[in-house]
Design an enzyme around this catalytic site. Sequence first.
Site, PDB file in Angstrom:
ATOM      1  N   TRP A 123       1.087   8.065   6.776  1.00 39.72           N
ATOM      2  CA  TRP A 123       0.366   8.043   5.514  1.00 39.72           C
ATOM      3  C   TRP A 123       1.362   8.300   4.388  1.00 39.72           C
ATOM      4  O   TRP A 123       2.216   9.179   4.500  1.00 39.72           O
ATOM      5  CB  TRP A 123      -0.728   9.112   5.447  1.00 39.72           C
ATOM      6  CG  TRP A 123      -1.314   9.200   4.065  1.00 39.72           C
ATOM      7  CD1 TRP A 123      -2.225   8.350   3.511  1.00 39.72           C
ATOM      8  CD2 TRP A 123      -0.992  10.163   3.050  1.00 39.72           C
ATOM      9  NE1 TRP A 123      -2.495   8.712   2.211  1.00 39.72           N
ATOM     10  CE2 TRP A 123      -1.749   9.824   1.893  1.00 39.72           C
ATOM     11  CE3 TRP A 123      -0.134  11.253   2.997  1.00 39.72           C
ATOM     12  CZ2 TRP A 123      -1.678  10.556   0.710  1.00 39.72           C
ATOM     13  CZ3 TRP A 123      -0.051  11.982   1.813  1.00 39.72           C
ATOM     14  CH2 TRP A 123      -0.824  11.635   0.691  1.00 39.72           C
ATOM     15  N   GLU A 127      -2.529   4.786   7.935  1.00 40.79           N
ATOM     16  CA  GLU A 127      -3.708   5.370   7.282  1.00 40.79           C
ATOM     17  C   GLU A 127      -3.789   4.978   5.812  1.00 40.79           C
ATOM     18  O   GLU A 127      -2.827   5.112   5.068  1.00 40.79           O
ATOM     19  CB  GLU A 127      -3.641   6.897   7.399  1.00 40.79           C
ATOM     20  CG  GLU A 127      -4.788   7.624   6.742  1.00 40.79           C
ATOM     21  CD  GLU A 127      -4.658   9.127   6.867  1.00 40.79           C
ATOM     22  OE1 GLU A 127      -5.594   9.845   6.459  1.00 40.79           O
ATOM     23  OE2 GLU A 127      -3.607   9.605   7.354  1.00 40.79           O
ATOM     24  N   LYS A 161      -5.831   5.083   1.913  1.00 36.50           N
ATOM     25  CA  LYS A 161      -6.487   6.049   1.043  1.00 36.50           C
ATOM     26  C   LYS A 161      -7.016   5.326  -0.185  1.00 36.50           C
ATOM     27  O   LYS A 161      -6.465   4.301  -0.605  1.00 36.50           O
ATOM     28  CB  LYS A 161      -5.515   7.157   0.622  1.00 36.50           C
ATOM     29  CG  LYS A 161      -6.205   8.403   0.072  1.00 36.50           C
ATOM     30  CD  LYS A 161      -5.253   9.583   0.006  1.00 36.50           C
ATOM     31  CE  LYS A 161      -5.997  10.865  -0.361  1.00 36.50           C
ATOM     32  NZ  LYS A 161      -5.128  12.052  -0.320  1.00 36.50           N
ATOM     33  N   ASP A 196      -9.832   8.024   7.869  1.00 36.31           N
ATOM     34  CA  ASP A 196     -10.037   9.405   7.440  1.00 36.31           C
ATOM     35  C   ASP A 196     -11.370   9.494   6.708  1.00 36.31           C
ATOM     36  O   ASP A 196     -11.651   8.696   5.811  1.00 36.31           O
ATOM     37  CB  ASP A 196      -8.897   9.844   6.520  1.00 36.31           C
ATOM     38  CG  ASP A 196      -8.965  11.313   6.150  1.00 36.31           C
ATOM     39  OD1 ASP A 196      -9.950  11.717   5.498  1.00 36.31           O
ATOM     40  OD2 ASP A 196      -8.032  12.050   6.487  1.00 36.31           O
ATOM     41  N   HIS A 240     -11.290   9.348   2.798  1.00 37.86           N
ATOM     42  CA  HIS A 240     -10.399   8.425   2.107  1.00 37.86           C
ATOM     43  C   HIS A 240     -11.075   7.164   1.571  1.00 37.86           C
ATOM     44  O   HIS A 240     -10.414   6.171   1.302  1.00 37.86           O
ATOM     45  CB  HIS A 240      -9.242   8.038   3.019  1.00 37.86           C
ATOM     46  CG  HIS A 240      -8.205   9.107   3.140  1.00 37.86           C
ATOM     47  ND1 HIS A 240      -6.949   8.887   3.659  1.00 37.86           N
ATOM     48  CD2 HIS A 240      -8.221  10.421   2.787  1.00 37.86           C
ATOM     49  CE1 HIS A 240      -6.254  10.013   3.636  1.00 37.86           C
ATOM     50  NE2 HIS A 240      -7.014  10.948   3.117  1.00 37.86           N
ATOM     51  N   HIS A 284      -9.492  10.731  11.575  1.00 37.75           N
ATOM     52  CA  HIS A 284      -9.284  12.025  10.953  1.00 37.75           C
ATOM     53  C   HIS A 284     -10.646  12.511  10.479  1.00 37.75           C
ATOM     54  O   HIS A 284     -11.129  12.103   9.427  1.00 37.75           O
ATOM     55  CB  HIS A 284      -8.308  11.914   9.774  1.00 37.75           C
ATOM     56  CG  HIS A 284      -6.875  11.991  10.181  1.00 37.75           C
ATOM     57  ND1 HIS A 284      -5.834  12.062   9.276  1.00 37.75           N
ATOM     58  CD2 HIS A 284      -6.298  12.034  11.406  1.00 37.75           C
ATOM     59  CE1 HIS A 284      -4.685  12.137   9.931  1.00 37.75           C
ATOM     60  NE2 HIS A 284      -4.950  12.113  11.216  1.00 37.75           N
ATOM     61  N   ASP A 317     -12.192  13.402  -1.332  1.00 35.20           N
ATOM     62  CA  ASP A 317     -11.315  13.851  -0.256  1.00 35.20           C
ATOM     63  C   ASP A 317     -10.896  15.304  -0.423  1.00 35.20           C
ATOM     64  O   ASP A 317      -9.733  15.607  -0.657  1.00 35.20           O
ATOM     65  CB  ASP A 317     -10.080  12.935  -0.233  1.00 35.20           C
ATOM     66  CG  ASP A 317      -9.149  13.239   0.929  1.00 35.20           C
ATOM     67  OD1 ASP A 317      -9.651  13.597   1.998  1.00 35.20           O
ATOM     68  OD2 ASP A 317      -7.932  13.112   0.753  1.00 35.20           O
ATOM     69  N   ASP A 327     -11.353  17.663   1.965  1.00 30.60           N
ATOM     70  CA  ASP A 327     -10.918  18.214   3.254  1.00 30.60           C
ATOM     71  C   ASP A 327     -11.538  19.566   3.565  1.00 30.60           C
ATOM     72  O   ASP A 327     -10.853  20.516   3.949  1.00 30.60           O
ATOM     73  CB  ASP A 327      -9.388  18.301   3.308  1.00 30.60           C
ATOM     74  CG  ASP A 327      -8.746  16.933   3.421  1.00 30.60           C
ATOM     75  OD1 ASP A 327      -9.211  16.136   4.242  1.00 30.60           O
ATOM     76  OD2 ASP A 327      -7.786  16.648   2.682  1.00 30.60           O
ATOM     77  N   ASP A 367      -8.706  16.833  10.236  1.00 24.16           N
ATOM     78  CA  ASP A 367      -7.846  16.939   9.055  1.00 24.16           C
ATOM     79  C   ASP A 367      -8.599  17.650   7.942  1.00 24.16           C
ATOM     80  O   ASP A 367      -9.326  17.030   7.171  1.00 24.16           O
ATOM     81  CB  ASP A 367      -7.396  15.551   8.595  1.00 24.16           C
ATOM     82  CG  ASP A 367      -6.381  15.619   7.452  1.00 24.16           C
ATOM     83  OD1 ASP A 367      -5.989  16.740   7.072  1.00 24.16           O
ATOM     84  OD2 ASP A 367      -5.984  14.556   6.945  1.00 24.16           O
TER      85      ASP A 367
END
Length: 423
Positions: free
Chosen positions: A185, A226, A228, A259, A262, A286, A294, A296, A326
Site C-alpha cells: 500500500w 491495496e 484507497k 480494506d 478504503h 483488511h 477510514d 480504523d 487493520d
Amino acid sequence: MNNSPEQAWLLAKQRFSDVNVDAEAALKFLDTLPISMHCWQGDDVTGFENPEGSLTGGIQATGNYPGKARNAAELRADLEQAFKLIPGPKRLNLHAIYLEAEGKVERNEIEPKHFSGWVEWARRHQLGLDFNPTCFSHPLSADGFTLSHADKGIRQFWIEHCQASRRISAYFGRELGTASVMNIWVPDGMKDLTIDRLAPRQRLLESLDAVIAEKIDVKYHIDAVESKLFGIGAESFTVGSSEFFLGYATSRGTALCLDAGHFHPTEVISDKITSAMLFVPRLLLHVSRPVRWDSDHVVLLDDETQAIANEIVRNKFFDRVHIGLDFFDASINRIAAWVIGTRNMKKALLRALLEPTEQLRQLEQQGDYTARLALLEEQKSLPWQAVWDRYCQWHDTPVGGDWLSAVRRYETSVLPRRGGNNA
C-alpha cells in the site's frame, strides 16, 4: 434445571441439528481459519526504526492510553497476552518498520536477518507471519509520493524497499512452512486539484512491475496490492485507486487487498468479494471498522463483519481469501483492542459456519423468497453463543467477558513499568 455450559452446549447442538447444521463440525472447521493479527495496534504504528518519528501518509492513531509497547520485547509480550485470550489459530502481520537492528538501516537495505527474532518467536508460538513494506513516515515520502514519484532516484529507493520486503516475506514462508502474504500500500496522491493523473499512474504501474519482477514461489510468498479512496494530504487524488489496483491484480495475477475503510462511506467490501474473486486468484481482507470513513476503529460483531464472513463461508473461499485485521486505537487498552476485534472476527466466521446455507440456497433457487427470509431471520436467534463458549473452552481461553479480568491484571502488573502516559 442444569444451566451448566455443558448443558447449554448440548442443547445448542440439538437446536442446530434441527436445521441440519452440525455444530461440532463447524467448530472443527473454524480451527482451520487463522486470522492475521496486525502488530501495529500494539504501538500505534510507531515501529522500531525511529520511535520518535511522526506518522505520515494520512495515518493517525488517536488517543493517549498508557502502556504502549516501546520495543520488540514489549510488543511480543503484549501479543502473547492477547493470544492467550483469543481461541483458535492466528497469524501475525508485520510492517517493515518493526525490524530489529543495531543502528540505522535504510529501508532499501533491510534483510531477513533484521527479522530473525520475529521468526524464532513465531516458530515457538506456531504462527505464520505476513508482511508489509512501509511506504510512509520517511523523509523520502514527505511530499506524498513513493512508487509513483516523479524523481527517478526516489522512485528507485521505494522499488528497492519493496523488493527487499518481498525477500523477507519469502524468508518467513520458507522458515515457517506457510506462505507469507505481503501487501503493498502506498500513500501517493495530492491534496488539491490535479492536472496530470495519468503520468503518476504510469509510473506506479512501472514501479510495481519492477517490484514483482523476481519470481517467488507462492508456496512461500504471495503478493497483494491495496487501493484507497483518499487520505489526509491526498484528498483530491489517490494514485492507487480501486480501479487501478483491481486492474493491476487482475492483469498481473496478484492478490487484491480489500480494506473495509478504503471506499466511499456507503460502500461495503462484503459485496465486492464475489465480483473480485471472478478475476483475481486471491483476496486479502483488511477487516476494520470505518466510522464515517477510514478511521480504523476496533472491529465489532456488526452487520458488515458478519456479511464479510458469510461471503467467505457461503462461497467456500477458504483457500483463496486471507483474513487480516487493520485497526489501531490508542484511546483504549491496546491488548483489549486486539482481543475484542479478533474474537469478533472469529465469532462472525463461526456464525457463518452455523448458517443453514444449503437450505437457504435451495429456497432461493426454488423462488420461495418468503421462506428464505423467514429462515434467514429465525436462524439468527439460534444459540450460537453456546457454541462459541464451547470453542473457547476447547482452547482453554476465557468464556464470555472473563478475558477482561486478565487484561486488567496485565495492565496493573506489567504496563506501569513502561512509565506514565507514553502513547
